[in-house]
Write a protein that holds these residues in place. Structure first.
Motif, mmCIF file in Angstrom:
data_model
loop_
_atom_site.group_PDB
_atom_site.id
_atom_site.type_symbol
_atom_site.label_atom_id
_atom_site.label_comp_id
_atom_site.label_asym_id
_atom_site.label_seq_id
_atom_site.Cartn_x
_atom_site.Cartn_y
_atom_site.Cartn_z
ATOM 1 N N SER A 1 6.426 3.684 13.753
ATOM 2 C CA SER A 1 7.062 4.914 13.283
ATOM 3 C C SER A 1 8.441 5.060 13.913
ATOM 4 C CB SER A 1 6.190 6.117 13.670
ATOM 5 O OG SER A 1 6.912 7.323 13.559
ATOM 6 N N ARG A 2 9.432 5.349 13.093
ATOM 7 C CA ARG A 2 10.779 5.538 13.629
ATOM 8 C C ARG A 2 10.823 6.752 14.558
ATOM 9 N NH1 ARG A 2 16.584 6.260 10.364
ATOM 10 N NH2 ARG A 2 17.867 6.349 12.272
ATOM 11 N N ALA A 3 10.056 7.787 14.235
ATOM 12 C CA ALA A 3 10.035 8.985 15.069
ATOM 13 C C ALA A 3 9.547 8.651 16.474
ATOM 14 C CB ALA A 3 9.127 10.044 14.440
ATOM 15 N N ILE A 4 8.606 7.730 16.567
ATOM 16 C CA ILE A 4 8.105 7.302 17.866
ATOM 17 C C ILE A 4 9.096 6.355 18.535
ATOM 18 C CG2 ILE A 4 6.209 6.121 19.043
ATOM 19 C CD1 ILE A 4 5.503 8.861 17.709
ATOM 20 N N TYR B 1 0.822 -1.210 0.000
ATOM 21 C CA TYR B 1 0.000 0.000 0.000
ATOM 22 C C TYR B 1 0.858 1.263 0.000
ATOM 23 C CZ TYR B 1 -4.214 -2.748 1.088
ATOM 24 O OH TYR B 1 -5.271 -3.625 1.049
ATOM 25 N N ALA B 2 2.120 1.107 0.393
ATOM 26 C CA ALA B 2 3.028 2.256 0.443
ATOM 27 C C ALA B 2 3.782 2.456 -0.865
ATOM 28 C CB ALA B 2 4.030 2.075 1.583
ATOM 29 N N GLY B 3 3.517 1.611 -1.865
ATOM 30 C CA GLY B 3 4.281 1.651 -3.105
ATOM 31 C C GLY B 3 4.245 2.962 -3.852
ATOM 32 N N GLY B 4 3.142 3.693 -3.750
ATOM 33 C CA GLY B 4 3.057 4.983 -4.435
ATOM 34 C C GLY B 4 3.970 6.026 -3.820
ATOM 35 N N GLU B 5 4.244 5.879 -2.540
ATOM 36 C CA GLU B 5 5.088 6.826 -1.802
ATOM 37 C C GLU B 5 6.536 6.367 -1.746
ATOM 38 O OE1 GLU B 5 5.095 8.814 2.697
ATOM 39 O OE2 GLU B 5 3.349 7.731 1.942
ATOM 40 N N VAL B 6 6.718 5.060 -1.567
ATOM 41 C CA VAL B 6 8.051 4.463 -1.508
ATOM 42 C C VAL B 6 8.060 3.274 -2.468
ATOM 43 C CG1 VAL B 6 9.756 3.336 -0.030
ATOM 44 C CG2 VAL B 6 8.331 5.172 0.905
ATOM 45 N N PRO B 7 8.545 3.453 -3.689
ATOM 46 C CA PRO B 7 8.473 2.396 -4.711
ATOM 47 C C PRO B 7 9.045 1.058 -4.260
ATOM 48 C CG PRO B 7 9.190 4.455 -5.701
ATOM 49 C CD PRO B 7 9.175 4.677 -4.216
ATOM 50 N N GLU B 8 10.077 1.094 -3.435
ATOM 51 C CA GLU B 8 10.702 -0.144 -2.968
ATOM 52 C C GLU B 8 9.712 -1.046 -2.232
ATOM 53 O OE1 GLU B 8 13.939 3.078 -2.942
ATOM 54 O OE2 GLU B 8 11.801 2.909 -2.455
ATOM 55 N N ALA B 9 8.682 -0.451 -1.622
ATOM 56 C CA ALA B 9 7.718 -1.204 -0.819
ATOM 57 C C ALA B 9 6.935 -2.221 -1.648
ATOM 58 C CB ALA B 9 6.748 -0.255 -0.127
ATOM 59 N N ASN B 10 6.837 -2.016 -2.940
ATOM 60 C CA ASN B 10 6.050 -2.927 -3.765
ATOM 61 C C ASN B 10 6.658 -4.316 -3.905
ATOM 62 O OD1 ASN B 10 3.650 -1.678 -4.385
ATOM 63 N ND2 ASN B 10 4.453 -0.588 -6.152
ATOM 64 N N ILE B 11 7.870 -4.486 -3.433
ATOM 65 C CA ILE B 11 8.433 -5.838 -3.469
ATOM 66 C C ILE B 11 7.673 -6.754 -2.502
ATOM 67 C CG2 ILE B 11 10.164 -5.639 -1.621
ATOM 68 C CD1 ILE B 11 12.106 -7.076 -3.655
ATOM 69 N N ILE C 1 16.137 0.279 4.090
ATOM 70 C CA ILE C 1 15.440 1.273 3.274
ATOM 71 C C ILE C 1 14.236 1.834 4.016
ATOM 72 C CG2 ILE C 1 14.042 1.579 1.185
ATOM 73 C CD1 ILE C 1 15.944 -0.486 -0.164
ATOM 74 N N LEU C 2 13.471 0.951 4.646
ATOM 75 C CA LEU C 2 12.297 1.405 5.389
ATOM 76 C C LEU C 2 12.700 2.262 6.584
ATOM 77 C CD1 LEU C 2 10.098 -1.824 5.315
ATOM 78 C CD2 LEU C 2 9.713 0.307 4.062
ATOM 79 N N LEU C 3 13.782 1.886 7.251
ATOM 80 C CA LEU C 3 14.273 2.689 8.373
ATOM 81 C C LEU C 3 14.655 4.081 7.901
ATOM 82 C CD1 LEU C 3 14.965 2.533 11.422
ATOM 83 C CD2 LEU C 3 17.308 1.957 10.738
ATOM 84 N N ASP C 4 15.291 4.144 6.761
ATOM 85 C CA ASP C 4 15.676 5.429 6.173
ATOM 86 C C ASP C 4 14.447 6.274 5.827
ATOM 87 O OD1 ASP C 4 17.767 7.222 5.052
ATOM 88 O OD2 ASP C 4 16.757 6.788 3.157
ATOM 89 N N LYS C 5 13.328 5.594 5.540
ATOM 90 C CA LYS C 5 12.075 6.285 5.202
ATOM 91 C C LYS C 5 11.223 6.569 6.431
ATOM 92 C CE LYS C 5 12.903 6.093 0.761
ATOM 93 N NZ LYS C 5 13.180 7.321 -0.035
ATOM 94 N N GLY C 6 11.729 6.186 7.612
ATOM 95 C CA GLY C 6 11.012 6.507 8.840
ATOM 96 C C GLY C 6 10.155 5.398 9.399
ATOM 97 N N ILE C 7 10.424 4.135 8.994
ATOM 98 C CA ILE C 7 9.600 2.998 9.422
ATOM 99 C C ILE C 7 10.482 1.879 9.979
ATOM 100 C CG2 ILE C 7 8.001 1.204 8.660
ATOM 101 C CD1 ILE C 7 6.736 3.960 8.542
#
Length: 339
Positions: free
Chosen positions: A250-253, A101-111, A139-145
């Motif tokens: 959330s990485r911020a949390i 569902y995050a693929g539109g925001e983070v293309p790598e997520a579509n894997i 990659i997800l950590l870098d994107k905040g997850i």
């Protein structure tokens, strides 16, 4: 003061202006877990909701009440497609979410929903400690997850009419795929694709806006799609796609929690992966029983059918994904090592 504690402090002050500083801190921290699936209890219902309850109880125990959780099922806190972005911004604490569902925001997520790339639970769960899993986590950590629990599910196809087994069966049908990559193979097979989250499939099939839908075995059950289906292709024997649907924070949390609380979250998340795998496999079998009882035609895939879909995927979805960026190309290459 950390972001989490500041939020808890300000919220408490807004509710009770005379509350002392000490009593606010004594309450500890409560994190919100949002997901799109039907709500239940720790013992009954959709296993993904049950996992959230089990996780909450275990972390509460490990932290002696220092971390508590409130669970919002059925997209009751926010819409499904908004959850990933909200976590990245720290506006949502946690979610159990299909990564695609995050693929539109983070293309790598579509894997996480790449047809033909994962064809067994053994293969999917091997990702976590393999190069592909470590790179995806980075990659997800870098994107905040932060990935808390690795959860994979086999998928099937519910249809209002005929069963969809081979690519030729999809021709001329309106089908919900669930990700850009799934849509690409469906288009190549001659289907018209429809985009919507799994919790909206029932209504779409009921009205005829969708003829068939690909979704996980658990969603095939939890969203009662047997009520609007005449055929189902199960994932109990073979499957040409598996969905990565992890528990995320959330990485911020996460970064604002104490080291002890971080450790409790990650340990509890890892411990629940075995439960998730067993529950998903049980649902693969249960799908056949539930749909048969409802009078639907129940079919399974064989190696030949899986191979046909995989051949299309290599030429369309895999190629498209690899062309997105260097990270996507590398992730695909690392995943192929496990085939």
């Amino acid at each position: 003061m950390s972001a989490i504690k500041r939020r808890s402090f300000l919220g408490a002050i807004a509710l009770t202006p005379l509350m002392s500083f000490q009593s606010v801190w004594a309450q500890g921290t409560t994190l919100k877990i949002s997901h799109q699936f039907p709500g239940g209890t720790i013992k009954e219902g959709d296993f993904r909701d049950r996992l959230c309850h089990m996780f909450a109880a275990e972390v509460d125990r490990r932290t002696k009440g220092g971390l508590k959780f409130k669970i919002y099922p059925g997209s009751s806190l926010m819409k499904t497609n908004a959850q990933f972005s909200a976590m990245r911004k720290g506006a949502l604490d946690m979610s159990l979410l299909a990564l695609s569902y995050a693929g539109g925001e983070v293309p790598e997520a579509n894997i996480g929903l790449m047809p033909g790339l994962v064809t067994s639970y053994e293969q999917g769960y091997s990702w976590k400690n393999a190069e592909v899993g470590k790179e995806l986590s980075r990659i997800l950590l870098d994107k905040g997850i932060v990935v808390v629990s690795w959860i994979w599910q086999a998928g099937g196809v519910a249809s209002r009419t005929k069963a969809i087994i081979d690519p030729a069966d999809a021709k001329g049908m309106k089908i919900r795929g669930g990700s850009r990559e799934m849509d690409l193979i469906l288009k190549e097979a001659g289907a018209a694709v429809v985009t919507l989250p799994s919790n909206e499939i029932y209504a779409a099939m009921q009205t005829g806006a969708v003829d068939a839908a690909l979704t996980s075995s658990t969603s095939l059950i939890s969203f009662r799609l047997e009520e609007v289906s005449k055929s189902v292709t199960t994932g109990r024997s073979k499957a040409y796609w598996f969905m990565f649907e992890p528990l995320l924070i959330s990485r911020a949390i996460f970064d604002n929690l104490s080291k002890e609380h971080q450790a409790a979250i990650m340990a509890a998340g890892a411990d629940l992966e075995q439960f998730a795998r067993q529950a998903a496999q049980q649902d693969d079998v249960a799908v056949a029983e539930i749909y048969k009882k409802a009078g639907a035609n129940v079919v399974d895939l064989d190696d030949a059918s899986v191979k046909k879909w995989q051949t299309i995927a290599r030429a369309t979805a895999w190629k498209d994904y690899a062309a997105k960026n260097a990270n996507c190309a590398n992730l695909l290459k690392l995943a192929e090592k496990l085939l």
